[in-house]
Design a protein around this motif. Structure first.
Motif, PDB file in Angstrom:
ATOM      1  N   TYR A 112       0.829  -1.206   0.000  1.00 43.89           N
ATOM      2  CA  TYR A 112       0.000   0.000   0.000  1.00 43.89           C
ATOM      3  C   TYR A 112       0.868   1.261   0.000  1.00 43.89           C
ATOM      4  CZ  TYR A 112      -3.967   3.026   1.169  1.00 43.89           C
ATOM      5  OH  TYR A 112      -4.942   3.991   1.156  1.00 43.89           O
ATOM      6  N   VAL A 113       0.522   2.206  -0.878  1.00 45.14           N
ATOM      7  CA  VAL A 113       1.203   3.490  -0.942  1.00 45.14           C
ATOM      8  C   VAL A 113       0.275   4.541  -0.338  1.00 45.14           C
ATOM      9  CG1 VAL A 113       2.224   5.244  -2.438  1.00 45.14           C
ATOM     10  CG2 VAL A 113       2.517   2.812  -2.978  1.00 45.14           C
ATOM     11  N   GLU A 114       0.641   5.060   0.810  1.00 49.49           N
ATOM     12  CA  GLU A 114      -0.232   5.975   1.530  1.00 49.49           C
ATOM     13  C   GLU A 114      -0.360   7.304   0.790  1.00 49.49           C
ATOM     14  OE1 GLU A 114      -0.730   7.875   6.037  1.00 49.49           O
ATOM     15  OE2 GLU A 114       1.082   6.766   5.478  1.00 49.49           O
ATOM     16  N   GLU A 115      -1.601   7.806   0.691  1.00 54.10           N
ATOM     17  CA  GLU A 115      -1.859   9.070   0.028  1.00 54.10           C
ATOM     18  C   GLU A 115      -1.397  10.242   0.905  1.00 54.10           C
ATOM     19  OE1 GLU A 115      -1.895  11.072  -2.401  1.00 54.10           O
ATOM     20  OE2 GLU A 115      -3.513   9.997  -3.437  1.00 54.10           O
ATOM     21  N   THR A 116      -1.135  11.379   0.269  1.00 54.22           N
ATOM     22  CA  THR A 116      -0.794  12.587   1.009  1.00 54.22           C
ATOM     23  C   THR A 116      -2.031  13.131   1.729  1.00 54.22           C
ATOM     24  OG1 THR A 116      -1.330  14.013  -0.863  1.00 54.22           O
ATOM     25  CG2 THR A 116       0.936  13.185  -0.718  1.00 54.22           C
ATOM     26  N   ARG A 117      -1.815  14.024   2.665  1.00 55.92           N
ATOM     27  CA  ARG A 117      -2.948  14.647   3.356  1.00 55.92           C
ATOM     28  C   ARG A 117      -3.821  15.425   2.384  1.00 55.92           C
ATOM     29  NH1 ARG A 117      -0.761  17.050   9.169  1.00 55.92           N
ATOM     30  NH2 ARG A 117      -0.153  15.038  10.076  1.00 55.92           N
ATOM     31  N   PHE A 118      -3.168  16.133   1.455  1.00 56.41           N
ATOM     32  CA  PHE A 118      -3.940  16.861   0.445  1.00 56.41           C
ATOM     33  C   PHE A 118      -4.764  15.896  -0.396  1.00 56.41           C
ATOM     34  CE2 PHE A 118      -4.471  18.230  -3.934  1.00 56.41           C
ATOM     35  CZ  PHE A 118      -5.138  19.430  -3.765  1.00 56.41           C
ATOM     36  N   GLY A 119      -4.130  14.798  -0.825  1.00 56.63           N
ATOM     37  CA  GLY A 119      -4.841  13.819  -1.640  1.00 56.63           C
ATOM     38  C   GLY A 119      -6.043  13.252  -0.921  1.00 56.63           C
ATOM     39  N   PHE A 120      -5.879  12.919   0.350  1.00 55.98           N
ATOM     40  CA  PHE A 120      -6.986  12.358   1.126  1.00 55.98           C
ATOM     41  C   PHE A 120      -8.121  13.369   1.242  1.00 55.98           C
ATOM     42  CE2 PHE A 120      -9.159  10.483   4.760  1.00 55.98           C
ATOM     43  CZ  PHE A 120      -9.052   9.123   4.463  1.00 55.98           C
ATOM     44  N   TRP A 121      -7.779  14.630   1.450  1.00 52.06           N
ATOM     45  CA  TRP A 121      -8.803  15.685   1.500  1.00 52.06           C
ATOM     46  C   TRP A 121      -9.491  15.840   0.145  1.00 52.06           C
ATOM     47  CZ3 TRP A 121      -8.681  20.029  -1.614  1.00 52.06           C
ATOM     48  CH2 TRP A 121      -9.721  20.938  -1.399  1.00 52.06           C
ATOM     49  N   PHE A 122      -8.696  15.855  -0.933  1.00 52.78           N
ATOM     50  CA  PHE A 122      -9.248  16.086  -2.265  1.00 52.78           C
ATOM     51  C   PHE A 122     -10.249  15.004  -2.651  1.00 52.78           C
ATOM     52  CE2 PHE A 122      -8.985  15.733  -6.958  1.00 52.78           C
ATOM     53  CZ  PHE A 122      -9.484  16.992  -7.270  1.00 52.78           C
ATOM     54  N   LEU A 123     -10.011  13.775  -2.213  1.00 51.64           N
ATOM     55  CA  LEU A 123     -10.887  12.667  -2.580  1.00 51.64           C
ATOM     56  C   LEU A 123     -12.239  12.714  -1.877  1.00 51.64           C
ATOM     57  CD1 LEU A 123      -8.285   9.757  -2.715  1.00 51.64           C
ATOM     58  CD2 LEU A 123      -9.323  10.993  -4.627  1.00 51.64           C
ATOM     59  N   ARG A 124     -12.457  13.666  -1.014  1.00 53.61           N
ATOM     60  CA  ARG A 124     -13.794  13.850  -0.456  1.00 53.61           C
ATOM     61  C   ARG A 124     -14.370  15.234  -0.803  1.00 53.61           C
ATOM     62  NH1 ARG A 124     -10.654  13.803   4.397  1.00 53.61           N
ATOM     63  NH2 ARG A 124     -10.549  15.820   5.447  1.00 53.61           N
ATOM     64  N   SER A 125     -13.666  15.955  -1.669  1.00 51.61           N
ATOM     65  CA  SER A 125     -14.087  17.302  -2.034  1.00 51.61           C
ATOM     66  C   SER A 125     -15.244  17.262  -3.040  1.00 51.61           C
ATOM     67  CB  SER A 125     -12.921  18.080  -2.633  1.00 51.61           C
ATOM     68  OG  SER A 125     -12.565  17.543  -3.898  1.00 51.61           O
ATOM     69  N   GLN A 126     -15.976  18.362  -3.113  1.00 57.19           N
ATOM     70  CA  GLN A 126     -17.055  18.483  -4.094  1.00 57.19           C
ATOM     71  C   GLN A 126     -16.513  18.470  -5.517  1.00 57.19           C
ATOM     72  OE1 GLN A 126     -20.201  18.229  -3.464  1.00 57.19           O
ATOM     73  NE2 GLN A 126     -20.864  18.522  -5.578  1.00 57.19           N
ATOM     74  N   THR A 127     -15.326  19.041  -5.700  1.00 58.44           N
ATOM     75  CA  THR A 127     -14.695  19.015  -7.022  1.00 58.44           C
ATOM     76  C   THR A 127     -14.485  17.587  -7.492  1.00 58.44           C
ATOM     77  OG1 THR A 127     -13.572  21.129  -6.665  1.00 58.44           O
ATOM     78  CG2 THR A 127     -12.609  19.640  -8.302  1.00 58.44           C
ATOM     79  N   TRP A 128     -13.951  16.739  -6.617  1.00 64.39           N
ATOM     80  CA  TRP A 128     -13.744  15.330  -6.968  1.00 64.39           C
ATOM     81  C   TRP A 128     -15.064  14.636  -7.265  1.00 64.39           C
ATOM     82  CZ3 TRP A 128     -10.237  11.818  -8.301  1.00 64.39           C
ATOM     83  CH2 TRP A 128     -10.537  10.464  -8.126  1.00 64.39           C
ATOM     84  N   GLN A 129     -16.049  14.858  -6.439  1.00 70.40           N
ATOM     85  CA  GLN A 129     -17.328  14.173  -6.605  1.00 70.40           C
ATOM     86  C   GLN A 129     -18.035  14.597  -7.889  1.00 70.40           C
ATOM     87  OE1 GLN A 129     -19.748  13.911  -2.843  1.00 70.40           O
ATOM     88  NE2 GLN A 129     -18.000  15.040  -2.002  1.00 70.40           N
ATOM     89  N   HIS A 130     -18.120  15.897  -8.126  1.00 71.63           N
ATOM     90  CA  HIS A 130     -18.931  16.386  -9.241  1.00 71.63           C
ATOM     91  C   HIS A 130     -18.195  16.353 -10.572  1.00 71.63           C
ATOM     92  CE1 HIS A 130     -22.254  18.620 -11.025  1.00 71.63           C
ATOM     93  NE2 HIS A 130     -21.351  19.383 -11.637  1.00 71.63           N
ATOM     94  N   HIS A 131     -16.925  16.745 -10.565  1.00 69.17           N
ATOM     95  CA  HIS A 131     -16.193  16.894 -11.827  1.00 69.17           C
ATOM     96  C   HIS A 131     -15.399  15.658 -12.222  1.00 69.17           C
ATOM     97  CE1 HIS A 131     -17.171  21.115 -12.311  1.00 69.17           C
ATOM     98  NE2 HIS A 131     -16.846  21.319 -11.041  1.00 69.17           N
ATOM     99  N   VAL A 132     -15.202  14.725 -11.302  1.00 66.67           N
ATOM    100  CA  VAL A 132     -14.406  13.540 -11.615  1.00 66.67           C
ATOM    101  C   VAL A 132     -15.269  12.279 -11.523  1.00 66.67           C
ATOM    102  CG1 VAL A 132     -12.336  12.220 -11.076  1.00 66.67           C
ATOM    103  CG2 VAL A 132     -12.333  14.703 -10.791  1.00 66.67           C
ATOM    104  N   LEU A 133     -15.754  11.948 -10.335  1.00 67.14           N
ATOM    105  CA  LEU A 133     -16.528  10.722 -10.146  1.00 67.14           C
ATOM    106  C   LEU A 133     -17.785  10.699 -11.014  1.00 67.14           C
ATOM    107  CD1 LEU A 133     -16.528   9.825  -6.349  1.00 67.14           C
ATOM    108  CD2 LEU A 133     -16.058   8.266  -8.238  1.00 67.14           C
ATOM    109  N   ARG A 134     -18.601  11.719 -10.886  1.00 66.23           N
ATOM    110  CA  ARG A 134     -19.871  11.758 -11.615  1.00 66.23           C
ATOM    111  C   ARG A 134     -19.638  11.677 -13.120  1.00 66.23           C
ATOM    112  NH1 ARG A 134     -22.431  15.586 -14.384  1.00 66.23           N
ATOM    113  NH2 ARG A 134     -20.761  17.053 -13.854  1.00 66.23           N
ATOM    114  N   VAL A 135     -18.671  12.434 -13.608  1.00 65.09           N
ATOM    115  CA  VAL A 135     -18.384  12.455 -15.040  1.00 65.09           C
ATOM    116  C   VAL A 135     -17.913  11.082 -15.517  1.00 65.09           C
ATOM    117  CG1 VAL A 135     -16.837  13.430 -16.789  1.00 65.09           C
ATOM    118  CG2 VAL A 135     -17.928  14.931 -15.089  1.00 65.09           C
ATOM    119  N   ALA A 136     -17.030  10.431 -14.750  1.00 61.60           N
ATOM    120  CA  ALA A 136     -16.507   9.124 -15.155  1.00 61.60           C
ATOM    121  C   ALA A 136     -17.599   8.065 -15.183  1.00 61.60           C
ATOM    122  CB  ALA A 136     -15.390   8.708 -14.207  1.00 61.60           C
ATOM    123  N   ILE A 137     -18.456   8.047 -14.176  1.00 60.57           N
ATOM    124  CA  ILE A 137     -19.512   7.033 -14.121  1.00 60.57           C
ATOM    125  C   ILE A 137     -20.500   7.218 -15.268  1.00 60.57           C
ATOM    126  CG2 ILE A 137     -21.498   6.248 -12.757  1.00 60.57           C
ATOM    127  CD1 ILE A 137     -19.754   6.716 -10.250  1.00 60.57           C
TER     128      ILE A 137
END
Length: 253
Positions: free
Chosen positions: A13-38
């Motif tokens: 396992y490669v541990e994510e950075t603190r910024f990365g962990f925060w970003f993966l719960r951000s609205q930007t990640w959810q709306h512009h990345v996850l939603r678009v990919a699905i």
């Protein structure tokens, strides 16, 4: 357990950075990345996806994908797998907020604790480039899918991961990063079936390493077409064949 990171459920396992962990719960990640990919993956099916599927989210992280998977694929059973117990705890909280039952499993993707041929759809979004044992993980994906089941694969490529801004903000195992073509070749070698109609190469603003698409948004430059650019993202819907390959069937009578 990993001697350096004993809290994780994977030796590699490669541990994510603190910024990365925060970003993966951000609205930007959810709306512009996850939603678009699905939504894009849904468009890559030749026909209708399985109805009321058993759906496995490989590398579910903090559970932000659950609401979109539910909206688009309406699974009768959703399984989330992750090697980080803290992420699984957050996934459980997310499922409770959505008032939806999700089965959560602490597991490395290279050793899935899921039965053979038990899954209709396997969603792997922005997870694979974090995995060191990629060949083993892909073999596990193939194993747990039912014949005729689908791998929903969405990945960033080496062209994006190996840039100064991403290497500065996030943490990845750099020696396993691949191009779009290499990922597709790996999926095909495992035995999955797909055509170019089942593949897309999104060229989204957040994957533009140099300027995040700013010049194009300002109308100062046109994006290069497919075939004339180094792809930063690849999405594919690949099917496990209904009939196993001849070498899996054993000797004929």
């Amino acid at each position: 357990m990993n001697g350096q990171n004993p809290q994780f459920l994977s030796d590699s396992y490669v541990e994510e950075t603190r910024f990365g962990f925060w970003f993966l719960r951000s609205q930007t990640w959810q709306h512009h990345v996850l939603r678009v990919a699905i939504n894009d993956l849904r468009s890559l099916f030749d026909g209708e996806p399985p109805r009321n599927p058993v759906l496995l989210d490989a590398g579910c992280g903090q559970g932000k994908s659950f609401q979109y998977l539910r909206q688009v694929f309406a699974p009768k059973r959703l399984i989330g797998v992750d090697a980080d117990p803290h992420s699984l705890k957050l996934s459980a909280e997310e499922a409770r907020r959505q008032q939806w039952e999700v089965e959560l499993i602490g597991s490395d993707c290279a050793t899935l604790k899921v039965a053979d041929a038990s899954v209709d759809l396997l969603f792997c979004h922005q997870t694979f480039h974090h995995l060191v044992e990629q060949e083993k993980a892909l073999a596990e994906f193939y194993r747990v899918l039912k014949p005729g089941g689908y791998l929903l694969f969405a990945e960033s490529t080496e062209a994006y991961i190996d840039t100064w801004v991403i290497r500065w903000l996030f943490r990845h195992p750099m020696h396993v990063q691949k191009s779009a073509g290499q990922y597709l070749q790996m999926i095909a070698r495992q035995g999955f079936e797909f055509t170019q109609d089942n593949v897309s190469y999104p060229y989204l603003w957040w994957s533009r390493a140099k300027d995040f698409g700013l010049l194009e948004r300002l109308g100062l430059r046109q994006p290069p077409p497919v075939g004339q650019r180094e792809e930063t993202l690849v999405n594919v819907v690949a099917r496990k064949p209904l009939d196993p390959p001849v070498d899996e069937q054993g000797p004929s009578a």
